[in-house]
Design a protein around this motif. Structure first.
Motif, PDB file in Angstrom:
ATOM      1  N   LEU A   1       0.759  -1.100   0.184  1.00 17.69           N
ATOM      2  CA  LEU A   1       0.069  -0.107  -0.055  1.00 17.69           C
ATOM      3  C   LEU A   1       0.736   1.143   0.037  1.00 17.69           C
ATOM      4  O   LEU A   1       0.541   2.011  -0.625  1.00 17.69           O
ATOM      5  CB  LEU A   1      -1.037  -0.035   1.077  1.00 17.69           C
TER       6      LEU A   1
ATOM      7  N   ARG B   1      -7.036  -2.299  -9.138  1.00 21.68           N
ATOM      8  CA  ARG B   1      -8.107  -1.995  -8.273  1.00 21.68           C
ATOM      9  C   ARG B   1      -8.510  -3.039  -7.241  1.00 21.68           C
ATOM     10  O   ARG B   1      -8.439  -2.699  -5.929  1.00 21.68           O
ATOM     11  CB  ARG B   1      -9.074  -1.577  -9.196  1.00 21.68           C
TER      12      ARG B   1
ATOM     13  N   LEU C   1      -5.555  -3.652  -4.648  1.00 21.49           N
ATOM     14  CA  LEU C   1      -5.677  -2.658  -3.876  1.00 21.49           C
ATOM     15  C   LEU C   1      -6.849  -2.655  -2.631  1.00 21.49           C
ATOM     16  O   LEU C   1      -6.441  -2.632  -1.395  1.00 21.49           O
ATOM     17  CB  LEU C   1      -5.784  -1.314  -4.284  1.00 21.49           C
ATOM     18  N   LEU C   2      -7.956  -2.953  -3.034  1.00 21.30           N
ATOM     19  CA  LEU C   2      -8.843  -3.293  -2.086  1.00 21.30           C
ATOM     20  C   LEU C   2      -8.675  -4.486  -1.273  1.00 21.30           C
ATOM     21  O   LEU C   2      -8.960  -4.333   0.133  1.00 21.30           O
ATOM     22  CB  LEU C   2     -10.243  -3.450  -2.849  1.00 21.30           C
TER      23      LEU C   2
ATOM     24  N   VAL D   1      -6.056  -3.736   1.359  1.00 20.39           N
ATOM     25  CA  VAL D   1      -6.679  -2.660   2.332  1.00 20.39           C
ATOM     26  C   VAL D   1      -7.468  -3.740   3.335  1.00 20.39           C
ATOM     27  O   VAL D   1      -7.212  -3.489   4.676  1.00 20.39           O
ATOM     28  CB  VAL D   1      -7.337  -1.559   2.024  1.00 20.39           C
TER      29      VAL D   1
ATOM     30  N   VAL E   1     -11.545   4.387   0.749  1.00 27.77           N
ATOM     31  CA  VAL E   1     -11.201   3.462  -0.673  1.00 27.77           C
ATOM     32  C   VAL E   1     -12.472   3.094  -1.531  1.00 27.77           C
ATOM     33  O   VAL E   1     -12.426   3.205  -2.535  1.00 27.77           O
ATOM     34  CB  VAL E   1     -10.080   2.307  -0.434  1.00 27.77           C
TER      35      VAL E   1
ATOM     36  N   HIS F   1     -14.173   5.964  -2.938  1.00 28.13           N
ATOM     37  CA  HIS F   1     -13.081   6.492  -4.207  1.00 28.13           C
ATOM     38  C   HIS F   1     -13.345   5.827  -5.221  1.00 28.13           C
ATOM     39  O   HIS F   1     -13.543   6.307  -6.440  1.00 28.13           O
ATOM     40  CB  HIS F   1     -11.688   6.783  -3.647  1.00 28.13           C
TER      41      HIS F   1
END
Length: 240
Positions: free
Chosen positions: A29, A70, A73-74, A77, A124, A127
């Motif tokens: 991250l 994407r 990333l999710l 997190v 997130v 966004h």
């Protein structure tokens, strides 16, 4: 339950396993944030430069690259937050009444990290819904968001991502929410980056002050980079 499943379960249930998961997802991250910030700052280079960047991202790996990033990333997190919560609960249940005050203080810091982490997770998701899935706006409307200059130059239509960013941060509450979220994120980073060094054993009594300075300096750079965009658009009317 096969051997692989048992190994994964044992790794997850161990304190060291969860700490390493938090550290590795944290590194991913941290690196993503710097790359994302650098790309976003191209908005100041103008419509063509930013839309070239956006077009490159959306065509990487025949369009699959952007969605891999994407979802990755999710996932990072979510895993980071879940592992942190599980680790804190495990440490709390193992704590004894006669523990040192320093340990209790560290636990309080961990609680703050959890709440800032959950706030970041919420941001997130928001966004992605705002600029990626484009819920509640018209950013996907080709009649409003087609790069006219590129169309005239090449005869090909492409999305005007630059105008989308300008319009998005022209809404005052979106810009303010973004600034608040970035402030929370960088507060989290200030502690988190230093914690990565500690978890991986790259921390010592001698190097700790330098690592902490680096952690907060990195957080400040990330904060300034991201916050400069909505502030320039909302306050200084950049792009309008």
């Amino acid at each position: 339950m096969n051997a692989l499943t048992r190994s994964i379960s044992a790794y997850w249930n161990s304190s060291i396993g969860k700490k390493l998961i938090v550290a590795v997802t944290g590194i991913a991250l941290v690196l993503f944030l710097f790359g994302h910030m650098t790309g976003n700052l191209l908005v100041f280079a103008g419509r063509e430069a930013f839309n070239d960047y956006a077009q490159f991202l959306h065509h990487a790996l025949h369009g699959a690259g952007i969605w891999i990033a994407r979802l990755g990333l999710l996932g990072a997190v979510v895993l980071h937050v879940v592992a942190t919560i599980a680790l804190t609960r495990q440490n709390k249940s193992a704590r004894k009444p006669y523990e040192y005050q320093a340990t209790i203080k560290a636990t309080k810091s961990s609680r703050i990290m959890i709440w800032t982490g959950l706030t970041i997770l919420f941001f997130v998701i928001y966004h992605l819904m705002h600029y990626t899935i484009r819920v509640g706006n018209e950013y996907a409307n080709p009649a409003l968001y087609t790069d006219a200059a590129y169309l005239a130059k090449t005869g090909e239509a492409r999305h005007d991502a630059w105008k989308m960013v300008i319009d998005g941060f022209s809404v005052w509450w979106v810009a303010i929410f973004y600034v608040i979220a970035m402030t929370v994120l960088c507060s989290h980073l200030g502690h988190g980056v230093a914690s990565i060094f500690q978890t991986l054993g790259w921390n010592s009594k001698k190097s700790r002050p330098l690592i902490e300075q680096f952690s907060w300096a990195y957080s400040a750079v990330i904060w300034l980079g991201f916050v400069s965009i909505p502030v320039a658009i909302l306050v200084f009317k950049f792009g309008r």
